[in-house]
Motif scaffolding. Structure first.
Motif, mmCIF file in Angstrom:
data_model
loop_
_atom_site.group_PDB
_atom_site.id
_atom_site.type_symbol
_atom_site.label_atom_id
_atom_site.label_comp_id
_atom_site.label_asym_id
_atom_site.label_seq_id
_atom_site.Cartn_x
_atom_site.Cartn_y
_atom_site.Cartn_z
ATOM 1 N N ARG A 29 0.816 -1.217 0.000
ATOM 2 C CA ARG A 29 0.000 0.000 0.000
ATOM 3 C C ARG A 29 0.851 1.269 0.000
ATOM 4 O O ARG A 29 0.479 2.262 -0.590
ATOM 5 C CB ARG A 29 -0.911 0.013 1.219
ATOM 6 C CG ARG A 29 -1.898 -1.117 1.252
ATOM 7 C CD ARG A 29 -2.627 -1.201 2.579
ATOM 8 N NE ARG A 29 -3.470 -0.060 2.839
ATOM 9 C CZ ARG A 29 -4.745 0.046 2.460
ATOM 10 N NH1 ARG A 29 -5.304 -0.933 1.811
ATOM 11 N NH2 ARG A 29 -5.434 1.124 2.745
ATOM 12 N N LEU A 30 2.009 1.239 0.651
ATOM 13 C CA LEU A 30 2.861 2.422 0.746
ATOM 14 C C LEU A 30 4.004 2.430 -0.260
ATOM 15 O O LEU A 30 4.898 3.278 -0.179
ATOM 16 C CB LEU A 30 3.397 2.564 2.168
ATOM 17 C CG LEU A 30 2.326 2.815 3.231
ATOM 18 C CD1 LEU A 30 2.953 2.892 4.610
ATOM 19 C CD2 LEU A 30 1.538 4.071 2.927
ATOM 20 N N THR A 31 3.991 1.497 -1.226
ATOM 21 C CA THR A 31 4.986 1.503 -2.291
ATOM 22 C C THR A 31 4.866 2.815 -3.051
ATOM 23 O O THR A 31 3.767 3.263 -3.374
ATOM 24 C CB THR A 31 4.767 0.321 -3.246
ATOM 25 O OG1 THR A 31 4.939 -0.893 -2.520
ATOM 26 C CG2 THR A 31 5.730 0.344 -4.410
ATOM 27 N N VAL A 32 5.995 3.436 -3.359
ATOM 28 C CA VAL A 32 6.005 4.711 -4.069
ATOM 29 C C VAL A 32 6.108 4.432 -5.565
ATOM 30 O O VAL A 32 7.001 3.714 -6.015
ATOM 31 C CB VAL A 32 7.178 5.601 -3.594
ATOM 32 C CG1 VAL A 32 7.228 6.901 -4.379
ATOM 33 C CG2 VAL A 32 7.051 5.872 -2.106
ATOM 34 N N LEU A 33 5.181 5.004 -6.331
ATOM 35 C CA LEU A 33 5.160 4.833 -7.778
ATOM 36 C C LEU A 33 5.713 6.077 -8.448
ATOM 37 O O LEU A 33 5.365 7.200 -8.088
ATOM 38 C CB LEU A 33 3.734 4.575 -8.268
ATOM 39 C CG LEU A 33 3.043 3.342 -7.701
ATOM 40 C CD1 LEU A 33 1.604 3.277 -8.183
ATOM 41 C CD2 LEU A 33 3.793 2.083 -8.094
ATOM 42 N N ILE A 34 6.583 5.857 -9.437
ATOM 43 C CA ILE A 34 7.234 6.955 -10.151
ATOM 44 C C ILE A 34 7.059 6.711 -11.636
ATOM 45 O O ILE A 34 7.351 5.609 -12.131
ATOM 46 C CB ILE A 34 8.735 7.015 -9.795
ATOM 47 C CG1 ILE A 34 8.901 7.158 -8.291
ATOM 48 C CG2 ILE A 34 9.432 8.129 -10.555
ATOM 49 C CD1 ILE A 34 10.255 6.746 -7.765
ATOM 50 N N LEU A 35 6.616 7.731 -12.372
ATOM 51 C CA LEU A 35 6.456 7.619 -13.817
ATOM 52 C C LEU A 35 7.827 7.691 -14.471
ATOM 53 O O LEU A 35 8.584 8.623 -14.238
ATOM 54 C CB LEU A 35 5.554 8.734 -14.338
ATOM 55 C CG LEU A 35 5.245 8.710 -15.827
ATOM 56 C CD1 LEU A 35 4.415 7.477 -16.178
ATOM 57 C CD2 LEU A 35 4.514 9.967 -16.239
ATOM 58 N N LEU A 55 -1.723 10.888 -13.503
ATOM 59 C CA LEU A 55 -1.700 11.247 -12.094
ATOM 60 C C LEU A 55 -0.263 11.360 -11.582
ATOM 61 O O LEU A 55 0.043 12.185 -10.729
ATOM 62 C CB LEU A 55 -2.462 10.190 -11.297
ATOM 63 C CG LEU A 55 -2.641 10.378 -9.809
ATOM 64 C CD1 LEU A 55 -3.463 11.635 -9.533
ATOM 65 C CD2 LEU A 55 -3.337 9.167 -9.214
ATOM 66 N N LEU A 56 0.634 10.554 -12.132
ATOM 67 C CA LEU A 56 2.022 10.522 -11.665
ATOM 68 C C LEU A 56 2.940 11.464 -12.433
ATOM 69 O O LEU A 56 4.132 11.531 -12.146
ATOM 70 C CB LEU A 56 2.557 9.091 -11.742
ATOM 71 C CG LEU A 56 1.885 8.120 -10.775
ATOM 72 C CD1 LEU A 56 2.275 6.687 -11.105
ATOM 73 C CD2 LEU A 56 2.237 8.459 -9.352
ATOM 74 N N GLU A 57 2.427 12.201 -13.430
ATOM 75 C CA GLU A 57 3.292 13.101 -14.202
ATOM 76 C C GLU A 57 3.942 14.190 -13.350
ATOM 77 O O GLU A 57 5.114 14.465 -13.514
ATOM 78 C CB GLU A 57 2.521 13.704 -15.377
ATOM 79 C CG GLU A 57 2.416 12.736 -16.532
ATOM 80 C CD GLU A 57 1.694 13.327 -17.733
ATOM 81 O OE1 GLU A 57 1.253 14.496 -17.671
ATOM 82 O OE2 GLU A 57 1.577 12.603 -18.721
ATOM 83 N N PRO A 58 3.212 14.826 -12.424
ATOM 84 C CA PRO A 58 3.886 15.863 -11.638
ATOM 85 C C PRO A 58 4.904 15.324 -10.635
ATOM 86 O O PRO A 58 5.789 16.042 -10.218
ATOM 87 C CB PRO A 58 2.751 16.572 -10.897
ATOM 88 C CG PRO A 58 1.485 16.010 -11.404
ATOM 89 C CD PRO A 58 1.797 14.775 -12.153
ATOM 90 N N GLY A 59 4.776 14.074 -10.211
ATOM 91 C CA GLY A 59 5.697 13.528 -9.227
ATOM 92 C C GLY A 59 5.238 12.191 -8.706
ATOM 93 O O GLY A 59 4.261 11.621 -9.189
ATOM 94 N N ALA A 60 5.942 11.686 -7.731
ATOM 95 C CA ALA A 60 5.687 10.357 -7.180
ATOM 96 C C ALA A 60 4.555 10.392 -6.159
ATOM 97 O O ALA A 60 4.351 11.388 -5.468
ATOM 98 C CB ALA A 60 6.951 9.823 -6.522
ATOM 99 N N LEU A 61 3.813 9.284 -6.095
ATOM 100 C CA LEU A 61 2.757 9.101 -5.097
ATOM 101 C C LEU A 61 2.801 7.668 -4.603
ATOM 102 O O LEU A 61 3.267 6.769 -5.316
ATOM 103 C CB LEU A 61 1.372 9.347 -5.700
ATOM 104 C CG LEU A 61 0.986 10.777 -6.063
ATOM 105 C CD1 LEU A 61 -0.349 10.794 -6.790
ATOM 106 C CD2 LEU A 61 0.895 11.632 -4.809
ATOM 107 N N ALA A 92 8.644 1.220 -9.247
ATOM 108 C CA ALA A 92 8.115 1.098 -7.880
ATOM 109 C C ALA A 92 9.270 1.082 -6.895
ATOM 110 O O ALA A 92 10.203 0.301 -7.045
ATOM 111 C CB ALA A 92 7.293 -0.174 -7.752
ATOM 112 N N ARG A 93 9.196 1.960 -5.908
ATOM 113 C CA ARG A 93 10.208 2.017 -4.853
ATOM 114 C C ARG A 93 9.561 1.529 -3.568
ATOM 115 O O ARG A 93 8.452 1.925 -3.232
ATOM 116 C CB ARG A 93 10.681 3.463 -4.694
ATOM 117 C CG ARG A 93 11.894 3.585 -3.793
ATOM 118 C CD ARG A 93 12.280 5.016 -3.571
ATOM 119 N NE ARG A 93 11.352 5.565 -2.605
ATOM 120 C CZ ARG A 93 10.922 6.819 -2.596
ATOM 121 N NH1 ARG A 93 11.320 7.660 -3.500
ATOM 122 N NH2 ARG A 93 10.084 7.234 -1.675
ATOM 123 N N PRO A 94 10.241 0.635 -2.857
ATOM 124 C CA PRO A 94 9.662 0.144 -1.597
ATOM 125 C C PRO A 94 9.410 1.292 -0.632
ATOM 126 O O PRO A 94 10.078 2.320 -0.692
ATOM 127 C CB PRO A 94 10.713 -0.809 -1.042
ATOM 128 C CG PRO A 94 11.809 -0.877 -2.018
ATOM 129 C CD PRO A 94 11.564 0.105 -3.096
#
Length: 118
Positions: A29-35, A55-61, A92-94
């Motif tokens: 659930r808290l994995t950070v997604l980056i485009l 949704l991820l174009e401006p930055g990571a969520l 995907a970043r842990p």
């Protein structure tokens, strides 16, 4: 006057192509997604995949933040993210691990050492 909650026009099971489980168990659930690479406008991705990328174009969520913005269950968002990671559009970043408690005796020895220098 309160409004009734809006229902999605497309059920979540259709968004995922009827797949109930993501092929990547490492997505939390808290994995950070980056485009990494936006999809081609005329590509084969569905509208929900494109919405996640936009949704991820401006930055990571985090994955759970993406689910909230898209109005999808987290389980469906995990499947969409796994598809995009597999195609090379997302990274995907842990999640950041919780901070560990600091050893108080180490800090006290450090302070004694710093005071001795001055």
């Amino acid at each position: 006057m309160s409004r009734a909650p809006r229902r999605r026009l497309v059920p979540a099971y259709l968004v995922t192509g009827g797949r109930p489980v993501a092929p990547r168990p490492d997505l939390e659930r808290l994995t950070v997604l980056i485009l990494v690479a936006p999809p081609d406008p005329g590509g084969s991705l569905g509208p929900e995949h494109r919405s996640l990328c936009e949704l991820l174009e401006p930055g990571a969520l985090s994955l759970v933040e993406c689910a909230a913005h898209l109005g999808l269950p987290v389980s469906a968002t995990v499947i969409l993210a796994a598809d995009l990671i597999e195609r090379g559009h997302l990274h995907a970043r842990p999640p950041v691990p919780p901070a560990q408690e600091i050893d108080r005796s180490l800090v006290e020895r450090l302070l004694v050492g710093l005071r001795a220098l001055s």
